[in-house]
Design an enzyme around this catalytic site. Structure first.
Site: not given
Length: 372
Positions: A15, A75, A94, A96, A118, A270
């Site tokens: 991505r 990511k 993101y 996490h 997120e 995740d």
């Protein structure tokens, strides 16, 4: 503002943070976009497409990180990327962090402004930047689970929908949010026998109205989880506590009682995973077996359908990217309480309470961060 888009370096991640249309929108609003060479190659987007949209192409990640005021990724930053972040630089991706203390400490040391997709919220209490990937992950969970049930993949040899005269597989989905709803939709479409477990009666009511008699619902208790998991062919873990570590709802004892060849798909991996036996896997080695039960715990599941995921994510992130670029991070967060909740780490301090609690770190309220 100069917005930088590096090529993702996490294993099996294709991505990209911005597609050309998003780059063009930023340029249209007076900003500059710097994209690392071949950043979109994994999903068929050429450097020429970015250049046509008005972006410039950088030879490597170092140039992007050195020049950009804001880094837009997909990511969480890997160790080499964290080392290139600098004080005051905005990172929008993101993260996490609740399950990753090493990354959190690295971001604190960089003194960058780390805003997590997120934990950004919306007026309805939803998570708009997590929702597109949750939709993808929910649908993929059933697709992956059905494949894992095949005998050649280590499964019990059960066809999800059965055939006339043979029972359909029992699919249990723990969590009735975006992931769970999409997983249920796919599993019912394949004619499996589906039950969703959730602790919210209002959510179970909404699911009942949406799907009717085709879907079974159960209120979440330890007893209900144990009863349903032990007899399941496929269990999808779709639990989310925003910004915090996922609770371990399925124990090793439960898993030992499942039929050999049954499958667990942990979409919550995740955030640490909701099965006691879960550990992160990758797309090139997605499964492992514990007590005869196949575990699918890919940490970036939507990356398996990277093109669909990239465009879906860009549709959701672009308004926030434009706000951050146009106003600067401090004013953008001050003006928008929902974007403000995305701030996880800033100037060496943890600004998101659930992350601080999960990792045993000090927390500085975001309101105090914005005052300085």
């Amino acid at each position: 503002m100069l917005v930088g888009v590096p090529k993702e370096i996490k294993k099996m991640e294709n991505r990209v943070g911005l597609v050309p249309a998003s780059g063009r929108e930023l340029v249209h609003h007076g900003h500059k976009v710097l994209v690392e060479r071949n950043a979109g190659a994994g999903i068929g987007i050429t450097d020429k497409a970015y250049e046509k949209a008005g972006a410039r192409i950088a030879k490597g990640a170092a140039e992007v990180f050195r020049k950009a005021d804001m880094i837009v990724k997909v990511k969480e930053p890997q160790a080499p990327e964290i080392q290139m972040l600098r004080k005051g630089q905005v990172l929008f991706t993101y993260l996490h962090l609740a399950a990753d203390k090493e990354q959190t400490l690295g971001l604190m040391k960089s003194k960058s402004v780390a805003i997590a997709y997120e934990t950004v919220t919306d007026a309805r209490g939803g998570l708009p930047l997590l929702a597109p990937m949750s939709e993808v992950a929910g649908r993929m969970a059933v697709q992956a689970g059905a494949h894992c049930l095949e005998k050649a993949q280590g499964g019990s040899g059960v066809l999800l929908g059965g055939v006339p005269g043979v029972p359909a597989a029992k699919v249990i989905i723990i969590g009735g949010g975006v992931v769970g709803t999409n997983a249920a939709r796919m599993a019912m479409g394949l004619e499996a026998a589906v039950t969703v477990i959730d602790k919210s009666l209002s959510r179970l009511y909404a699911l009942d109205l949406q799907f009717g008699a085709k879907l079974n619902t159960r209120y979440s208790t330890v007893d209900a989880i144990e009863e349903l998991v032990v007899g399941a062919d496929l269990v999808v873990g779709a639990v989310l506590v925003p910004g915090a570590a996922a609770p371990k709802l399925v124990t090793r004892k439960m898993i030992k009682r499942m039929r050999p060849g049954s499958v667990l798909v942990d979409v919550a991996i995740d955030q640490g995973g909701c099965f006691e036996t879960s550990k992160p896997t990758t797309h090139d080695a997605p499964t492992y077996v514990v007590d005869g039960v196949v575990h699918y715990c890919v940490a970036n599941m939507p990356g398996g359908v990277a093109r669909t995921s990239t465009f879906a994510l860009n549709n959701a992130t672009l308004p926030f990217v434009l706000a951050l670029a146009g106003k600067g991070w401090r004013k953008a967060l001050s003006d928008d309480v929902h974007l403000r909740r995305g701030l996880n780490v800033c100037d060496g301090q943890v600004a998101y309470p659930a992350v601080a609690e999960a990792l045993g770190l000090k927390h500085r309220p975001v309101e105090q961060v914005l005052k300085h």
